[in-house]
Scaffold this motif. Structure first.
Motif, mmCIF file in Angstrom:
data_model
loop_
_atom_site.group_PDB
_atom_site.id
_atom_site.type_symbol
_atom_site.label_atom_id
_atom_site.label_comp_id
_atom_site.label_asym_id
_atom_site.label_seq_id
_atom_site.Cartn_x
_atom_site.Cartn_y
_atom_site.Cartn_z
ATOM 1 N N ARG A 41 0.837 -1.204 0.000
ATOM 2 C CA ARG A 41 0.000 0.000 0.000
ATOM 3 C C ARG A 41 0.866 1.245 0.000
ATOM 4 O O ARG A 41 1.890 1.306 0.679
ATOM 5 C CB ARG A 41 -0.901 0.014 1.222
ATOM 6 C CG ARG A 41 -1.888 -1.118 1.213
ATOM 7 C CD ARG A 41 -2.784 -1.095 2.407
ATOM 8 N NE ARG A 41 -3.761 -2.170 2.289
ATOM 9 C CZ ARG A 41 -4.539 -2.556 3.275
ATOM 10 N NH1 ARG A 41 -4.471 -1.957 4.453
ATOM 11 N NH2 ARG A 41 -5.407 -3.531 3.080
ATOM 12 N N LEU A 42 0.394 2.240 -0.722
ATOM 13 C CA LEU A 42 1.040 3.550 -0.762
ATOM 14 C C LEU A 42 0.173 4.512 0.032
ATOM 15 O O LEU A 42 -1.015 4.677 -0.260
ATOM 16 C CB LEU A 42 1.180 4.020 -2.212
ATOM 17 C CG LEU A 42 1.917 5.332 -2.425
ATOM 18 C CD1 LEU A 42 3.393 5.200 -2.040
ATOM 19 C CD2 LEU A 42 1.791 5.777 -3.881
ATOM 20 N N LEU A 43 0.777 5.129 1.062
ATOM 21 C CA LEU A 43 0.074 6.074 1.927
ATOM 22 C C LEU A 43 0.714 7.447 1.785
ATOM 23 O O LEU A 43 1.938 7.565 1.740
ATOM 24 C CB LEU A 43 0.145 5.628 3.388
ATOM 25 C CG LEU A 43 -0.260 4.180 3.680
ATOM 26 C CD1 LEU A 43 0.017 3.832 5.132
ATOM 27 C CD2 LEU A 43 -1.716 3.958 3.339
ATOM 28 N N ASP A 44 -0.116 8.491 1.738
ATOM 29 C CA ASP A 44 0.435 9.842 1.598
ATOM 30 C C ASP A 44 0.994 10.347 2.923
ATOM 31 O O ASP A 44 1.004 9.628 3.926
ATOM 32 C CB ASP A 44 -0.596 10.796 0.985
ATOM 33 C CG ASP A 44 -1.765 11.121 1.907
ATOM 34 O OD1 ASP A 44 -1.712 10.849 3.129
ATOM 35 O OD2 ASP A 44 -2.754 11.689 1.394
ATOM 36 N N SER A 69 6.340 13.102 0.424
ATOM 37 C CA SER A 69 6.639 12.118 1.465
ATOM 38 C C SER A 69 5.600 11.000 1.416
ATOM 39 O O SER A 69 4.399 11.257 1.479
ATOM 40 C CB SER A 69 6.618 12.806 2.828
ATOM 41 O OG SER A 69 6.900 11.885 3.845
ATOM 42 N N TRP A 70 6.070 9.756 1.325
ATOM 43 C CA TRP A 70 5.211 8.596 1.186
ATOM 44 C C TRP A 70 5.610 7.502 2.165
ATOM 45 O O TRP A 70 6.782 7.345 2.472
ATOM 46 C CB TRP A 70 5.303 8.029 -0.233
ATOM 47 C CG TRP A 70 4.865 8.986 -1.290
ATOM 48 C CD1 TRP A 70 5.667 9.820 -2.021
ATOM 49 C CD2 TRP A 70 3.538 9.221 -1.728
ATOM 50 N NE1 TRP A 70 4.908 10.554 -2.896
ATOM 51 C CE2 TRP A 70 3.599 10.209 -2.733
ATOM 52 C CE3 TRP A 70 2.301 8.691 -1.372
ATOM 53 C CZ2 TRP A 70 2.464 10.679 -3.380
ATOM 54 C CZ3 TRP A 70 1.171 9.166 -2.023
ATOM 55 C CH2 TRP A 70 1.255 10.147 -3.014
ATOM 56 N N THR A 71 4.638 6.728 2.608
ATOM 57 C CA THR A 71 4.877 5.505 3.364
ATOM 58 C C THR A 71 4.446 4.355 2.474
ATOM 59 O O THR A 71 3.381 4.401 1.862
ATOM 60 C CB THR A 71 4.070 5.484 4.677
ATOM 61 O OG1 THR A 71 4.500 6.572 5.491
ATOM 62 C CG2 THR A 71 4.269 4.174 5.434
ATOM 63 N N VAL A 72 5.278 3.331 2.395
ATOM 64 C CA VAL A 72 4.969 2.130 1.631
ATOM 65 C C VAL A 72 4.861 0.997 2.648
ATOM 66 O O VAL A 72 5.811 0.725 3.380
ATOM 67 C CB VAL A 72 6.057 1.847 0.581
ATOM 68 C CG1 VAL A 72 5.634 0.693 -0.306
ATOM 69 C CG2 VAL A 72 6.352 3.080 -0.256
ATOM 70 N N ARG A 73 3.692 0.365 2.704
ATOM 71 C CA ARG A 73 3.428 -0.666 3.720
ATOM 72 C C ARG A 73 3.120 -1.992 3.035
ATOM 73 O O ARG A 73 2.336 -2.042 2.089
ATOM 74 C CB ARG A 73 2.230 -0.230 4.561
ATOM 75 C CG ARG A 73 1.874 -1.175 5.676
ATOM 76 C CD ARG A 73 0.771 -0.617 6.547
ATOM 77 N NE ARG A 73 1.263 0.578 7.223
ATOM 78 C CZ ARG A 73 0.473 1.555 7.665
ATOM 79 N NH1 ARG A 73 -0.830 1.501 7.503
ATOM 80 N NH2 ARG A 73 1.001 2.594 8.281
ATOM 81 N N ALA A 74 3.729 -3.065 3.522
ATOM 82 C CA ALA A 74 3.495 -4.406 2.984
ATOM 83 C C ALA A 74 2.767 -5.246 4.024
ATOM 84 O O ALA A 74 3.129 -5.243 5.199
ATOM 85 C CB ALA A 74 4.812 -5.069 2.607
ATOM 86 N N THR A 84 9.604 4.422 4.500
ATOM 87 C CA THR A 84 9.234 5.729 3.983
ATOM 88 C C THR A 84 10.186 6.120 2.862
ATOM 89 O O THR A 84 11.334 5.669 2.816
ATOM 90 C CB THR A 84 9.271 6.808 5.087
ATOM 91 O OG1 THR A 84 10.574 6.844 5.657
ATOM 92 C CG2 THR A 84 8.251 6.518 6.166
ATOM 93 N N VAL A 85 9.683 6.946 1.983
ATOM 94 C CA VAL A 85 10.470 7.449 0.868
ATOM 95 C C VAL A 85 9.971 8.864 0.582
ATOM 96 O O VAL A 85 8.777 9.146 0.706
ATOM 97 C CB VAL A 85 10.360 6.529 -0.376
ATOM 98 C CG1 VAL A 85 8.935 6.402 -0.863
ATOM 99 C CG2 VAL A 85 11.285 6.966 -1.479
ATOM 100 N N ALA A 86 10.881 9.759 0.239
ATOM 101 C CA ALA A 86 10.510 11.147 -0.002
ATOM 102 C C ALA A 86 11.180 11.671 -1.266
ATOM 103 O O ALA A 86 12.114 12.480 -1.203
ATOM 104 C CB ALA A 86 10.882 12.011 1.203
ATOM 105 N N PRO A 87 10.709 11.221 -2.443
ATOM 106 C CA PRO A 87 11.305 11.733 -3.681
ATOM 107 C C PRO A 87 11.059 13.233 -3.817
ATOM 108 O O PRO A 87 9.950 13.702 -3.579
ATOM 109 C CB PRO A 87 10.589 10.945 -4.772
ATOM 110 C CG PRO A 87 9.354 10.399 -4.141
ATOM 111 C CD PRO A 87 9.623 10.300 -2.681
ATOM 112 N N GLU A 88 12.115 13.955 -4.165
ATOM 113 C CA GLU A 88 12.007 15.394 -4.341
ATOM 114 C C GLU A 88 11.816 15.788 -5.794
ATOM 115 O O GLU A 88 11.549 16.952 -6.087
ATOM 116 C CB GLU A 88 13.247 16.082 -3.770
ATOM 117 C CG GLU A 88 13.375 15.897 -2.267
ATOM 118 C CD GLU A 88 14.607 16.575 -1.700
ATOM 119 O OE1 GLU A 88 15.337 17.245 -2.454
ATOM 120 O OE2 GLU A 88 14.831 16.428 -0.490
ATOM 121 N N SER A 89 11.977 14.804 -6.691
ATOM 122 C CA SER A 89 11.859 15.104 -8.119
ATOM 123 C C SER A 89 11.473 13.831 -8.864
ATOM 124 O O SER A 89 11.380 12.757 -8.285
ATOM 125 C CB SER A 89 13.187 15.635 -8.652
ATOM 126 O OG SER A 89 14.192 14.657 -8.506
#
Length: 101
Positions: A41-44, A69-74, A84-89
């Motif tokens: 799941r992708l959470l904002d 900023s995103w949380t990825v949950r399995a 968590t992952v926070a792509p800036e671009s």
């Protein structure tokens, strides 16, 4: 039958990673073995559900998102985990999820 796209590290043809923000990775257990079939799941940034895919047999998953900023949950029979992952671009941003019992 699920309408989710085929998961994997290779992007589908026609996808320009310089114009897209792609969050990709692998679900693994604590010894590093891939966990296939996990619901990912992708959470904002507020924790709201945004999308869900089923990890491939080799544990791979992929989301097309926006910078932020995103949380990825399995979630799986073998356990649950998140990262968590926070792509800036735009580009491909990898994040692996280790699940525990």
């Amino acid at each position: 039958m699920c309408g989710a796209p085929v998961q994997g590290h290779n992007l589908p043809s026609g996808v320009d990673a310089e114009k897209e923000t792609v969050i990709t990775g692998k679900v693994v257990n604590q010894d590093g073995t891939a966990v296939g079939g996990a619901y990912v799941r992708l959470l904002d940034s507020t924790g709201e559900f945004t999308a869900e895919v089923v990890a491939s047999g080799s544990g791979d998953f992929r989301f097309f998102a926006a910078p932020g900023s995103w949380t990825v949950r399995a979630l799986s029979n073998a356990g649950n985990g998140q990262a968590t992952v926070a792509p800036e671009s735009n580009g491909v941003h990898e994040v692996n999820i280790t699940i525990g019992a």
